[in-house]
Scaffold this motif. Structure first.
Motif, PDB file in Angstrom:
ATOM      1  N   GLY A   1       0.817  -1.210   0.000  1.00  0.00           N
ATOM      2  CA  GLY A   1       0.000   0.000   0.000  1.00  0.00           C
ATOM      3  C   GLY A   1       0.849   1.258   0.000  1.00  0.00           C
ATOM      4  N   PRO A   2       0.206   2.402   0.179  1.00  0.00           N
ATOM      5  CA  PRO A   2       0.924   3.673   0.055  1.00  0.00           C
ATOM      6  C   PRO A   2       1.725   4.017   1.307  1.00  0.00           C
ATOM      7  N   THR A   3       2.743   4.836   1.098  1.00  0.00           N
ATOM      8  CA  THR A   3       3.462   5.440   2.219  1.00  0.00           C
ATOM      9  C   THR A   3       2.749   6.757   2.489  1.00  0.00           C
ATOM     10  N   VAL A   4       2.203   6.874   3.701  1.00  0.00           N
ATOM     11  CA  VAL A   4       1.272   7.989   3.937  1.00  0.00           C
ATOM     12  C   VAL A   4       1.966   9.219   4.536  1.00  0.00           C
TER      13      VAL A   4
ATOM     14  N   GLY B   1       2.258  -5.191  -6.477  1.00  0.00           N
ATOM     15  CA  GLY B   1       2.713  -3.814  -6.275  1.00  0.00           C
ATOM     16  C   GLY B   1       3.191  -3.282  -7.613  1.00  0.00           C
ATOM     17  N   GLY B   2       3.726  -2.071  -7.618  1.00  0.00           N
ATOM     18  CA  GLY B   2       4.260  -1.508  -8.855  1.00  0.00           C
ATOM     19  C   GLY B   2       5.584  -2.173  -9.209  1.00  0.00           C
ATOM     20  N   MET B   3       5.940  -2.135 -10.513  1.00  0.00           N
ATOM     21  CA  MET B   3       7.189  -2.777 -10.963  1.00  0.00           C
ATOM     22  C   MET B   3       8.418  -2.180 -10.296  1.00  0.00           C
ATOM     23  N   ASP B   4       8.305  -0.925  -9.871  1.00  0.00           N
ATOM     24  CA  ASP B   4       9.460  -0.288  -9.231  1.00  0.00           C
ATOM     25  C   ASP B   4       9.793  -0.936  -7.883  1.00  0.00           C
ATOM     26  N   LEU B   5       8.895  -1.764  -7.373  1.00  0.00           N
ATOM     27  CA  LEU B   5       9.166  -2.420  -6.091  1.00  0.00           C
ATOM     28  C   LEU B   5       9.949  -3.730  -6.257  1.00  0.00           C
ATOM     29  N   MET B   6      10.078  -4.190  -7.519  1.00  0.00           N
ATOM     30  CA  MET B   6      10.714  -5.504  -7.723  1.00  0.00           C
ATOM     31  C   MET B   6      12.186  -5.576  -7.296  1.00  0.00           C
TER      32      MET B   6
ATOM     33  N   VAL C   1      -1.424  10.876  -2.389  1.00  0.00           N
ATOM     34  CA  VAL C   1      -1.138   9.898  -3.444  1.00  0.00           C
ATOM     35  C   VAL C   1      -1.244  10.632  -4.780  1.00  0.00           C
ATOM     36  N   HIS C   2      -0.353  10.303  -5.699  1.00  0.00           N
ATOM     37  CA  HIS C   2      -0.451  10.924  -7.025  1.00  0.00           C
ATOM     38  C   HIS C   2      -1.118   9.944  -7.985  1.00  0.00           C
ATOM     39  N   LEU C   3      -1.297  10.401  -9.203  1.00  0.00           N
ATOM     40  CA  LEU C   3      -2.057   9.592 -10.146  1.00  0.00           C
ATOM     41  C   LEU C   3      -1.373   8.258 -10.491  1.00  0.00           C
ATOM     42  N   GLY C   4      -0.031   8.252 -10.421  1.00  0.00           N
ATOM     43  CA  GLY C   4       0.706   7.009 -10.684  1.00  0.00           C
ATOM     44  C   GLY C   4       0.366   5.954  -9.636  1.00  0.00           C
ATOM     45  N   ASN C   5       0.372   6.360  -8.368  1.00  0.00           N
ATOM     46  CA  ASN C   5      -0.012   5.427  -7.297  1.00  0.00           C
ATOM     47  C   ASN C   5      -1.427   4.914  -7.568  1.00  0.00           C
ATOM     48  N   CYS C   6      -2.303   5.843  -7.957  1.00  0.00           N
ATOM     49  CA  CYS C   6      -3.709   5.452  -8.195  1.00  0.00           C
ATOM     50  C   CYS C   6      -3.791   4.398  -9.289  1.00  0.00           C
ATOM     51  N   ARG C   7      -2.953   4.535 -10.312  1.00  0.00           N
ATOM     52  CA  ARG C   7      -2.995   3.561 -11.392  1.00  0.00           C
ATOM     53  C   ARG C   7      -2.745   2.156 -10.839  1.00  0.00           C
ATOM     54  N   THR C   8      -1.732   2.036  -9.988  1.00  0.00           N
ATOM     55  CA  THR C   8      -1.409   0.723  -9.429  1.00  0.00           C
ATOM     56  C   THR C   8      -2.572   0.192  -8.584  1.00  0.00           C
ATOM     57  N   PHE C   9      -3.133   1.028  -7.739  1.00  0.00           N
ATOM     58  CA  PHE C   9      -4.209   0.530  -6.863  1.00  0.00           C
ATOM     59  C   PHE C   9      -5.490   0.230  -7.652  1.00  0.00           C
TER      60      PHE C   9
ATOM     61  N   GLN D   1       8.557   9.726 -18.731  1.00  0.00           N
ATOM     62  CA  GLN D   1       9.286   9.606 -17.459  1.00  0.00           C
ATOM     63  C   GLN D   1       8.328   9.165 -16.360  1.00  0.00           C
ATOM     64  N   LYS D   2       8.771   8.236 -15.501  1.00  0.00           N
ATOM     65  CA  LYS D   2       7.902   7.749 -14.417  1.00  0.00           C
ATOM     66  C   LYS D   2       7.315   8.924 -13.632  1.00  0.00           C
ATOM     67  N   MET D   3       5.983   8.863 -13.438  1.00  0.00           N
ATOM     68  CA  MET D   3       5.355   9.913 -12.631  1.00  0.00           C
ATOM     69  C   MET D   3       5.749   9.668 -11.175  1.00  0.00           C
ATOM     70  N   SER D   4       6.366  10.672 -10.583  1.00  0.00           N
ATOM     71  CA  SER D   4       6.787  10.477  -9.197  1.00  0.00           C
ATOM     72  C   SER D   4       6.819  11.811  -8.462  1.00  0.00           C
TER      73      SER D   4
ATOM     74  N   THR E   1       2.481  -4.051 -11.596  1.00  0.00           N
ATOM     75  CA  THR E   1       1.877  -3.095 -12.541  1.00  0.00           C
ATOM     76  C   THR E   1       2.977  -2.197 -13.098  1.00  0.00           C
ATOM     77  N   ASN E   2       2.753  -1.773 -14.326  1.00  0.00           N
ATOM     78  CA  ASN E   2       3.735  -0.878 -14.938  1.00  0.00           C
ATOM     79  C   ASN E   2       3.433   0.575 -14.579  1.00  0.00           C
ATOM     80  N   MET E   3       4.327   1.441 -14.957  1.00  0.00           N
ATOM     81  CA  MET E   3       4.285   2.824 -14.474  1.00  0.00           C
ATOM     82  C   MET E   3       3.415   3.748 -15.335  1.00  0.00           C
ATOM     83  N   LEU E   4       2.818   4.706 -14.671  1.00  0.00           N
ATOM     84  CA  LEU E   4       2.210   5.834 -15.367  1.00  0.00           C
ATOM     85  C   LEU E   4       3.339   6.833 -15.572  1.00  0.00           C
ATOM     86  N   THR E   5       3.480   7.305 -16.803  1.00  0.00           N
ATOM     87  CA  THR E   5       4.587   8.214 -17.099  1.00  0.00           C
ATOM     88  C   THR E   5       4.051   9.558 -17.601  1.00  0.00           C
TER      89      THR E   5
HETATM   90  P1  AMP Z   1       4.549   4.575  -2.543  1.00  0.00           P
HETATM   91  O1  AMP Z   1       3.510   5.346  -1.791  1.00  0.00           O
HETATM   92  O2  AMP Z   1       5.605   5.451  -3.163  1.00  0.00           O
HETATM   93  O3  AMP Z   1       5.152   3.482  -1.692  1.00  0.00           O
HETATM   94  O4  AMP Z   1       3.830   3.870  -3.772  1.00  0.00           O
HETATM   95  C1  AMP Z   1       2.636   3.159  -3.683  1.00  0.00           C
HETATM   96  C2  AMP Z   1       2.448   2.275  -4.905  1.00  0.00           C
HETATM   97  O5  AMP Z   1       2.377   3.071  -6.105  1.00  0.00           O
HETATM   98  C3  AMP Z   1       3.597   1.278  -5.133  1.00  0.00           C
HETATM   99  O6  AMP Z   1       3.046   0.015  -5.485  1.00  0.00           O
HETATM  100  C4  AMP Z   1       4.350   1.865  -6.310  1.00  0.00           C
HETATM  101  O7  AMP Z   1       4.985   0.865  -7.069  1.00  0.00           O
HETATM  102  C5  AMP Z   1       3.232   2.522  -7.098  1.00  0.00           C
HETATM  103  N1  AMP Z   1       3.693   3.615  -7.989  1.00  0.00           N
HETATM  104  C6  AMP Z   1       4.530   4.648  -7.694  1.00  0.00           C
HETATM  105  N2  AMP Z   1       4.710   5.460  -8.774  1.00  0.00           N
HETATM  106  C7  AMP Z   1       3.969   4.939  -9.778  1.00  0.00           C
HETATM  107  C8  AMP Z   1       3.726   5.301 -11.155  1.00  0.00           C
HETATM  108  N3  AMP Z   1       4.271   6.376 -11.701  1.00  0.00           N
HETATM  109  N4  AMP Z   1       2.887   4.515 -11.887  1.00  0.00           N
HETATM  110  C9  AMP Z   1       2.301   3.411 -11.339  1.00  0.00           C
HETATM  111  N5  AMP Z   1       2.496   3.014 -10.062  1.00  0.00           N
HETATM  112  C10 AMP Z   1       3.311   3.755  -9.275  1.00  0.00           C
END
Ligand code: AMP
Ligand code: ZN
Length: 496
Positions: free
Chosen positions: A32-35, A243-248, A39-47, A282-285, A274-278
């Motif tokens: 889940g999210p780090t609170v 989780g998102g691919m960035d967690l692998m 949360v941004h739209l990229g996080n939302c995509r994964t959830f 560029q990865k949305m972050s 899940t793959n990233m929203l860019t």
């Molecule tokens: P975090 O709050 O940063 O720990 O992220 C919560 C979840 O969002 C994790 O599963 C991440 O992999 C995912 N996440 C972060 N950035 C993106 C992105 N740009 N697109 C899709 N998922 C993302």
């Protein structure tokens, strides 16, 4: 119809038939999210992607225990062991209690998930609520010989672990390559090996979030919480971990190592990422400053946005891509999603009151085609939750539903069974599986507006002003509305 679900497993890099450990039951853990911020739209995509998976498993009749944690401690500024704890840092800046930060962003996260119509998980455990379990886990890993203590901190011994296990398995990397790509240990570093990671971190006196432990005052490493909470609520082995691919490369790689070290097993059978929203590739972050907050999208108040979009349009936009593909944010792509979404949602709205005409001779070809599109909804979701294909199948069903609703075709031409199946499949997939809603602005209001335009056009026609009447018809067509004059002298409208 045969229904076998195939899932892409990141651990084996294969699409595999889904076979839960306990037939009829699924255990699923999603990070889940780090609170510490919105949360941004990229996080939302994964959830939202995991919401789709959860919903489909429920639709198939599985009893799903869906655990999604809240990270409210232990996640440092980097994914490694450096920097400050994200929640603590924010609390210091805002001069608040860390738990005030946690409370605020957890509530906001729930609101956003609700706006996107994502179902709540079955259990939503927090890291701070499971400190005891995390300490117990560190003790087990120490007892098993895979960790060591240095001055109040405990580190996982990757080298020792790698003697019998493939540490880089999830990311498909060899240990030597990982070692070569990691910075050398500085003279100050307490760790024995470059890849070792913290299980427990000694807290400096000024650190806001700290707990007593056998190693002194400290706090848990980020990766530990997920091992502790998945073990507690789903057992040492369960079905899906996501989780998102960035967690692998780090978080999930370390989680697997912790679980194997303490319990001898890889926690999950299927690893779904899940793959990233860019944005512009560029990865949305949050840290890159290229992220949108959901409310900026709804209001359109962002330099990169042409206008505001509704939550269902955004959900639909995500569903138009497979969860394993990257999605690049663009106004044009969301505009296209908006047209498509409105078309399918208008069909869903009409479907509620659609009745079948008296049965006539069955048009076998049509009957078969409609059943085929119903099957396609299942085939596509069974193919690793392929939502874009499911939308295609719904679009095909939508064409028939609209032609029946507008009396362009006679709905008596298909069997009563097919008619009911068409209605049920469309409703089940639109609402329950894809988690879409008919938004208020697209229901009664649109129809009222269309009735007004139809009336004006009829007045133009009655006054033999065909130029105006054609202009209205063509103008509506160019923005996705088709007018159909029927034999009874009335006019229906459908989205095209
Ligand atoms: P975090 O709050 O940063 O720990 O992220 C919560 C979840 O969002 C994790 O599963 C991440 O992999 C995912 N996440 C972060 N950035 C993106 C992105 N740009 N697109 C899709 N998922 C993302
Ligand atoms: Zn996690």
């Amino acid at each position: 119809m045969e229904q076998k679900l195939f899932v892409y497993n990141s651990l084996t890099r294969n699409k595999e038939e889904f076979k839960p450990l306990n037939p009829g039951h699924v255990g699923m853990y999603v990070c889940g999210p780090t609170v510490y911020s919105d949360v941004h739209l990229g996080n939302c995509r994964t959830f939202i992607a995991f919401d789709l998976i959860y919903r489909y498993l429920l639709h198939l009749g599985y009893k799903v225990r869906y655990v999604r944690n809240i990270t409210d401690a232990g996640h440092l500024e980097s994914d490694g062991d450096v920097g400050e704890d994200k929640v603590s840092k924010k609390a210091k800046i805002e001069q608040l209690e860390p738990m005030e930060i946690v409370q605020r962003y957890t509530i906001d996260f729930h609101k956003v998930m609700d706006i996107f119509n994502a179902l709540p998980p079955s259990i939503e455990p927090t890291a701070t609520g499971h400190i005891i379990e995390q300490i117990e886990l560190v003790k087990s890993i120490l007892a098993a010989g895979y960790a060591y203590e240095v001055d109040g901190s405990v580190y996982f011994d990757v080298e020792k672990y790698s003697q019998n296990n493939d540490y880089g398995a999830l990311n498909g990397r060899k240990l030597e390559d990982m070692l070569n790509n990691t910075r050398t240990l500085g003279g100050q570093d307490e760790k024995r090996g470059k890849l070792d990671f913290a299980l427990w971190i000694k807290a400096k006196p000024e650190h806001l979030m700290q707990w007593p432990s056998p190693w002194g005052m400290g706090f848990p490493g980020w990766h530990l919480e997920c091992s502790a909470m998945s073990n507690k609520y789903l057992g040492h082995q369960f079905d899906i971990h996501g989780g998102g691919m960035d967690l692998m490369p780090t978080h999930h790689t370390n989680e697997i190592a912790q679980n194997i070290a303490c319990c001898g097993k890889t926690p999950a059978n299927y690893w779904i990422h899940t793959n990233m929203l860019t944005t512009n590739g560029q990865k949305m972050s949050k840290s890159l400053g290229n992220s949108f907050l959901p409310h900026e999208l709804f209001t359109g108040e962002h330099a990169l946005l042409k206008k505001g979009y509704s939550p269902m349009v955004i959900r639909f936009f995500f569903l138009q891509a497979s969860y394993r593909s990257t999605v690049d944010f663009s106004n044009d792509a969301i505009d296209a999603a908006e047209i498509f979404y409105k078309k399918l949602s208008e069909t869903a709205r009409k479907l509620a009151s659609l009745q079948q005409n008296a049965l006539t001779a069955v048009d076998e070809e049509t009957d078969k085609a409609i059943n085929g599109f119903c099957d396609d909804c299942y085939y596509s979701m069974n193919d690793n939750f392929n939502s874009p294909k499911t939308l295609e199948a719904l679009n095909n069903l939508s064409k028939w539903i609209n032609s029946y609703a507008a009396s362009i075709r006679n709905s008596g031409e298909i069997t009563a069974q097919t008619f009911e199946r068409m209605k049920k499949t469309y409703t089940d997939f639109f609402f329950d599986v894809l988690g879409l809603k008919v938004e208020d602005s697209d229901s009664g209001d649109t129809d009222e507006l269309m009735q007004l335009i139809i009336k004006l056009r009829n007045e133009a026609k009655a006054g033999k002003d065909y130029a105006t009447s054609d202009k209205i018809r063509e103008g509506l067509k160019s923005i996705g509305f088709q007018l159909n004059d029927n034999k009874q002298g009335t006019t229906d409208w459908v989205r095209i």
